[in-house]
Scaffold this motif. Structure first.
Motif, short mmCIF file in Angstrom:
data_model
loop_
_atom_site.label_atom_id
_atom_site.label_comp_id
_atom_site.label_asym_id
_atom_site.label_seq_id
_atom_site.Cartn_x
_atom_site.Cartn_y
_atom_site.Cartn_z
N GLU A 19 19.48 7.02 4.13
CA GLU A 19 18.24 6.36 3.68
C GLU A 19 17.01 7.02 4.31
OE1 GLU A 19 18.48 3.91 1.31
OE2 GLU A 19 20.63 4.29 1.44
N HIS A 20 15.87 6.70 3.73
CA HIS A 20 14.59 7.16 4.27
C HIS A 20 14.38 6.58 5.67
CE1 HIS A 20 10.19 7.46 4.61
NE2 HIS A 20 10.30 8.47 3.76
N PRO A 21 13.72 7.32 6.57
CA PRO A 21 13.47 6.79 7.92
C PRO A 21 12.80 5.41 7.93
CG PRO A 21 12.81 9.09 7.79
CD PRO A 21 13.22 8.68 6.41
N ALA A 22 12.03 5.10 6.92
CA ALA A 22 11.36 3.79 6.88
C ALA A 22 12.40 2.65 6.81
CB ALA A 22 10.41 3.70 5.69
N VAL A 23 13.59 2.97 6.29
CA VAL A 23 14.67 1.97 6.24
C VAL A 23 15.54 2.08 7.49
CG1 VAL A 23 16.76 1.27 4.99
CG2 VAL A 23 14.71 1.94 3.71
N SER A 46 0.81 -1.22 0.00
CA SER A 46 0.00 0.00 0.00
C SER A 46 0.84 1.27 0.00
CB SER A 46 -0.90 0.00 1.24
OG SER A 46 -0.09 -0.02 2.40
N CYS A 47 2.14 1.17 0.31
CA CYS A 47 2.95 2.39 0.39
C CYS A 47 4.44 2.04 0.45
CB CYS A 47 2.56 3.20 1.63
SG CYS A 47 2.89 2.32 3.17
N GLY A 48 5.26 3.09 0.43
CA GLY A 48 6.71 2.90 0.47
C GLY A 48 7.17 2.24 1.76
N THR A 49 6.62 2.70 2.88
CA THR A 49 7.04 2.18 4.18
C THR A 49 6.76 0.68 4.28
OG1 THR A 49 6.60 4.34 5.15
CG2 THR A 49 6.72 2.48 6.69
N GLU A 50 5.59 0.28 3.82
CA GLU A 50 5.24 -1.14 3.87
C GLU A 50 6.16 -1.95 2.94
OE1 GLU A 50 1.22 -2.11 2.74
OE2 GLU A 50 1.59 -4.24 3.03
N SER A 51 6.53 -1.36 1.81
CA SER A 51 7.44 -2.05 0.88
C SER A 51 8.80 -2.29 1.53
CB SER A 51 7.63 -1.22 -0.40
OG SER A 51 6.41 -0.97 -1.00
N ASP A 52 9.34 -1.23 2.14
CA ASP A 52 10.64 -1.36 2.82
C ASP A 52 10.57 -2.44 3.89
OD1 ASP A 52 11.60 0.79 1.35
OD2 ASP A 52 11.09 2.25 2.89
N SER A 53 9.54 -2.33 4.70
CA SER A 53 9.39 -3.22 5.83
C SER A 53 9.24 -4.67 5.37
CB SER A 53 8.18 -2.76 6.63
OG SER A 53 7.87 -3.69 7.58
C1 PLP Z 1 12.60 4.63 0.43
C2 PLP Z 1 11.30 5.19 0.92
N1 PLP Z 1 10.59 4.49 1.83
C3 PLP Z 1 9.41 4.96 2.31
C4 PLP Z 1 8.91 6.18 1.91
C5 PLP Z 1 7.60 6.65 2.50
O1 PLP Z 1 6.61 6.31 1.63
P1 PLP Z 1 5.08 6.18 2.15
O2 PLP Z 1 4.69 7.52 2.63
O3 PLP Z 1 4.37 5.76 0.89
O4 PLP Z 1 5.05 5.13 3.20
C6 PLP Z 1 9.60 6.94 0.96
C7 PLP Z 1 9.06 8.23 0.53
O5 PLP Z 1 9.65 8.98 -0.21
C8 PLP Z 1 10.82 6.43 0.45
O6 PLP Z 1 11.54 7.13 -0.43
#
Ligand code: PLP
Length: 164
Positions: free
Chosen positions: A98-102, A69-76
């Motif tokens: 890297e992005h905080p999600a990583v 559904s989103c970038g954060t879920e993809s990373d995770s």
């Molecule tokens: C690598 C990465 N992960 C996560 C996100 C956050 O994405 P989302 O708001 O869709 O969870 C971003 C947003 O730019 C991103 O670049």
């Protein structure tokens, strides 16, 4: 007033042909694709079709495509999934930019006593491949590195990192 949008690195307008393709699924075909009824089944067919198209584009098997559904879920999903596949390895390598999600995968890391090495970059945002080489050990299960930095424009040597 004319608006000129200059933040396409953060988010960008959805292409009109994508909007046109998606619209029916907001208004007419909104069934749950996981449901057993016909209304959901129609949508499931389209999800299967979309998965096949993406797999063809990426030259992989449809079973390897996971929609999120989103970038954060993809990373995770990618990080946790890979760590889960290597239960004997407790280490991840990433970079400081890297992005905080990583960078902040949070609770699962603490619970499972996983270690994360953040490789630094120089003042211009470049990565020294020898730092990456040093960071990767036999205990490393995952290396998560962006290809192109959305703020500096710097690209990382992703092929060389892959070889390491
Ligand atoms: C690598 C990465 N992960 C996560 C996100 C956050 O994405 P989302 O708001 O869709 O969870 C971003 C947003 O730019 C991103 O670049």
């Amino acid at each position: 007033m004319k608006t000129i949008y200059l933040d396409n690195n953060a988010t960008t307008r959805v292409a009109p042909e994508v909007v046109a393709e998606m619209l029916p699924y907001f208004s007419d075909y909104y069934g749950n694709p996981s449901s057993m009824h016909y209304f959901g089944g129609q949508v499931e067919k389209k999800v299967v079709e979309a998965r096949e198209k993406v797999a063809q584009l990426l030259n992989c098997d449809p079973s390897e495509i996971i929609f999120t559904s989103c970038g954060t879920e993809s990373d995770s999903t990618a990080i946790s999934g890979t760590l889960g596949s290597y239960p004997d390895k407790r280490h991840m390598v990433t970079t400081r930019v890297e992005h905080p999600a990583v960078l902040k995968p949070g609770a699962p890391f603490k619970q499972k006593r996983l270690r994360c090495t953040e490789v630094p970059v120089d003042r211009k945002g470049n990565l020294d491949i020898s730092d990456m080489e040093q960071a990767i050990t036999d205990a490393t299960a995952v290396v998560s590195v962006m290809y192109a930095n959305n703020e500096t424009g710097v690209t990382f040597p992703i092929e060389a990192i892959g070889r390491l």
